[in-house]
Motif scaffolding. Sequence first.
Motif, PDB file in Angstrom:
ATOM      1  N   ASN A  31      -2.018  -1.931   6.395  1.00  0.00           N
ATOM      2  CA  ASN A  31      -1.682  -3.043   7.281  1.00  0.00           C
ATOM      3  C   ASN A  31      -0.252  -3.515   7.051  1.00  0.00           C
ATOM      4  O   ASN A  31       0.230  -3.537   5.914  1.00  0.00           O
ATOM      5  CB  ASN A  31      -2.634  -4.217   7.027  1.00  0.00           C
ATOM      6  CG  ASN A  31      -4.074  -3.847   7.300  1.00  0.00           C
ATOM      7  OD1 ASN A  31      -4.435  -3.511   8.422  1.00  0.00           O
ATOM      8  ND2 ASN A  31      -4.913  -3.898   6.267  1.00  0.00           N
ATOM      9  N   GLU A  32       0.388  -3.941   8.148  1.00  0.00           N
ATOM     10  CA  GLU A  32       1.760  -4.447   8.039  1.00  0.00           C
ATOM     11  C   GLU A  32       1.765  -5.970   8.120  1.00  0.00           C
ATOM     12  O   GLU A  32       1.316  -6.555   9.103  1.00  0.00           O
ATOM     13  CB  GLU A  32       2.636  -3.866   9.145  1.00  0.00           C
ATOM     14  CG  GLU A  32       4.096  -4.290   9.016  1.00  0.00           C
ATOM     15  CD  GLU A  32       4.983  -3.682  10.086  1.00  0.00           C
ATOM     16  OE1 GLU A  32       6.187  -4.018  10.112  1.00  0.00           O
ATOM     17  OE2 GLU A  32       4.472  -2.884  10.901  1.00  0.00           O
ATOM     18  N   PHE A  39       3.287  -1.881  -0.127  1.00  0.00           N
ATOM     19  CA  PHE A  39       2.928  -1.169  -1.356  1.00  0.00           C
ATOM     20  C   PHE A  39       2.687   0.320  -1.109  1.00  0.00           C
ATOM     21  O   PHE A  39       3.136   1.154  -1.899  1.00  0.00           O
ATOM     22  CB  PHE A  39       1.698  -1.823  -1.989  1.00  0.00           C
ATOM     23  CG  PHE A  39       1.907  -3.282  -2.281  1.00  0.00           C
ATOM     24  CD1 PHE A  39       2.645  -3.686  -3.383  1.00  0.00           C
ATOM     25  CD2 PHE A  39       1.402  -4.258  -1.427  1.00  0.00           C
ATOM     26  CE1 PHE A  39       2.867  -5.037  -3.645  1.00  0.00           C
ATOM     27  CE2 PHE A  39       1.617  -5.601  -1.681  1.00  0.00           C
ATOM     28  CZ  PHE A  39       2.363  -5.996  -2.788  1.00  0.00           C
ATOM     29  N   THR A  40       2.001   0.661  -0.029  1.00  0.00           N
ATOM     30  CA  THR A  40       1.744   2.084   0.222  1.00  0.00           C
ATOM     31  C   THR A  40       3.036   2.853   0.471  1.00  0.00           C
ATOM     32  O   THR A  40       3.163   3.997   0.048  1.00  0.00           O
ATOM     33  CB  THR A  40       0.786   2.286   1.414  1.00  0.00           C
ATOM     34  OG1 THR A  40       1.326   1.657   2.577  1.00  0.00           O
ATOM     35  CG2 THR A  40      -0.596   1.719   1.114  1.00  0.00           C
ATOM     36  N   ASP A  41       4.008   2.235   1.136  1.00  0.00           N
ATOM     37  CA  ASP A  41       5.279   2.910   1.395  1.00  0.00           C
ATOM     38  C   ASP A  41       6.000   3.243   0.091  1.00  0.00           C
ATOM     39  O   ASP A  41       6.560   4.339  -0.067  1.00  0.00           O
ATOM     40  CB  ASP A  41       6.189   2.047   2.264  1.00  0.00           C
ATOM     41  CG  ASP A  41       5.726   1.955   3.706  1.00  0.00           C
ATOM     42  OD1 ASP A  41       4.804   2.709   4.082  1.00  0.00           O
ATOM     43  OD2 ASP A  41       6.283   1.121   4.450  1.00  0.00           O
ATOM     44  N   ARG A  42       5.980   2.316  -0.833  1.00  0.00           N
ATOM     45  CA  ARG A  42       6.667   2.524  -2.110  1.00  0.00           C
ATOM     46  C   ARG A  42       5.931   3.543  -2.974  1.00  0.00           C
ATOM     47  O   ARG A  42       6.556   4.374  -3.643  1.00  0.00           O
ATOM     48  CB  ARG A  42       6.829   1.182  -2.833  1.00  0.00           C
ATOM     49  CG  ARG A  42       7.928   0.325  -2.226  1.00  0.00           C
ATOM     50  CD  ARG A  42       7.787  -1.163  -2.542  1.00  0.00           C
ATOM     51  NE  ARG A  42       8.930  -1.909  -1.994  1.00  0.00           N
ATOM     52  CZ  ARG A  42       9.079  -2.208  -0.699  1.00  0.00           C
ATOM     53  NH1 ARG A  42       8.149  -1.816   0.176  1.00  0.00           N
ATOM     54  NH2 ARG A  42      10.138  -2.872  -0.280  1.00  0.00           N
ATOM     55  N   LEU A  43       4.628   3.491  -2.946  1.00  0.00           N
ATOM     56  CA  LEU A  43       3.850   4.471  -3.707  1.00  0.00           C
ATOM     57  C   LEU A  43       3.999   5.876  -3.122  1.00  0.00           C
ATOM     58  O   LEU A  43       4.063   6.860  -3.859  1.00  0.00           O
ATOM     59  CB  LEU A  43       2.377   4.053  -3.723  1.00  0.00           C
ATOM     60  CG  LEU A  43       2.068   2.790  -4.547  1.00  0.00           C
ATOM     61  CD1 LEU A  43       0.659   2.308  -4.271  1.00  0.00           C
ATOM     62  CD2 LEU A  43       2.268   3.042  -6.038  1.00  0.00           C
ATOM     63  N   GLY A  46      -5.066  -2.753   2.458  1.00  0.00           N
ATOM     64  CA  GLY A  46      -3.971  -3.562   1.932  1.00  0.00           C
ATOM     65  C   GLY A  46      -2.735  -3.429   2.795  1.00  0.00           C
ATOM     66  O   GLY A  46      -2.839  -3.323   4.014  1.00  0.00           O
ATOM     67  N   PHE A  47      -1.574  -3.332   2.151  1.00  0.00           N
ATOM     68  CA  PHE A  47      -0.342  -3.520   2.907  1.00  0.00           C
ATOM     69  C   PHE A  47       0.662  -2.383   2.742  1.00  0.00           C
ATOM     70  O   PHE A  47       0.789  -1.785   1.669  1.00  0.00           O
ATOM     71  CB  PHE A  47       0.299  -4.851   2.489  1.00  0.00           C
ATOM     72  CG  PHE A  47      -0.649  -5.998   2.591  1.00  0.00           C
ATOM     73  CD1 PHE A  47      -1.244  -6.322   3.814  1.00  0.00           C
ATOM     74  CD2 PHE A  47      -1.014  -6.734   1.473  1.00  0.00           C
ATOM     75  CE1 PHE A  47      -2.152  -7.360   3.920  1.00  0.00           C
ATOM     76  CE2 PHE A  47      -1.917  -7.783   1.562  1.00  0.00           C
ATOM     77  CZ  PHE A  47      -2.490  -8.092   2.791  1.00  0.00           C
ATOM     78  N   ILE A  61       0.651  -7.412  11.715  1.00  0.00           N
ATOM     79  CA  ILE A  61       1.214  -6.742  12.881  1.00  0.00           C
ATOM     80  C   ILE A  61       0.369  -5.512  13.199  1.00  0.00           C
ATOM     81  O   ILE A  61       0.153  -4.653  12.348  1.00  0.00           O
ATOM     82  CB  ILE A  61       2.671  -6.318  12.633  1.00  0.00           C
ATOM     83  CG1 ILE A  61       3.559  -7.547  12.388  1.00  0.00           C
ATOM     84  CG2 ILE A  61       3.203  -5.487  13.800  1.00  0.00           C
ATOM     85  CD1 ILE A  61       4.981  -7.195  11.990  1.00  0.00           C
ATOM     86  N   GLY A  62      -0.110  -5.418  14.443  1.00  0.00           N
ATOM     87  CA  GLY A  62      -0.813  -4.216  14.884  1.00  0.00           C
ATOM     88  C   GLY A  62      -2.267  -4.156  14.463  1.00  0.00           C
ATOM     89  O   GLY A  62      -2.876  -5.150  14.055  1.00  0.00           O
TER      90      GLY A  62
END
Length: 277
Positions: free
Chosen positions: A188-189, A172-176, A168-169, A202-203
């Motif tokens: 994924n970004e 969401f992972t950054d916030r979790l 996924g993205f 991206i990437g």
Amino acid sequence: MKLVLQGPSLEPTLIASLISGINVTNYHQPRQNVWHINGVPEDQYDIIASFANENKADFALINTSQKLSDYKLVAMDMDSTFIQIECIDEIADYCGVKEQVAAITAASMRGELDFNESLLQRVALLEGLEESALQAVYDERLKLSTGAEEMLQALQKANIKTLLVSGGFTFFTDRLKQKYHLDFTRANELEIVDGKLTGRIIGEIVNAEVKARTLIDCCNKSGISLTETIAIGDGANDLKMMALAGLSVAHHAKPKVKQHAKVAFDYSGMDGVLNLF
């Protein structure tokens, strides 16, 4: 080996009936609706499986010497594992293509489609969507899976590191990661220009190979061996990561994933991992 049975309907009377039928005496109840049974003969496994199926319970065979403290890192998939939703399907709902995207997601999770191609195809359908839709999904639709927070608290109390690795993205992972104090994340970004999704990534795409490599990298950074890891997933994209781990757990997973996992949960929450020990 120790047989672990767990499920919401496992009352003592049911267990007593099972124990009588398979002729064992060494068993106990470490937690509510959880039973550990030692010394089950191999020729009784079919009876156990039938009992579990009839009573909507999960069962697993675990080495009696294994302890939670034997593990130093737990790696988790995000969508439909750590959280209840598939984020990309919910994002797609904001631009009217949820049914189309969800069908591709499901096929990809079953291993019927190349993950990279399926992800690029789905993300392309999001082109032009306002970035604010991502926050709306996070605020209004994203919920942790049953037992996930309880599992996290126990892992952190035991100083076991956590990795959330997702196809996924990063939104969401950054916030979790921040909210639940996770040690590592990888996802994924989405490319966003002028407040809108471009329909591109991206990437490097976080596919099965990258998930496996991320687990290895986190172990190397932390001085942890792969045998000291638990990997939890539900889709084909998790299989290579799960194959590397000391213990693999299929969480409400596709048949292909359950077939290759050491332990499969169809009814238990994520805290069912704690009940194995």
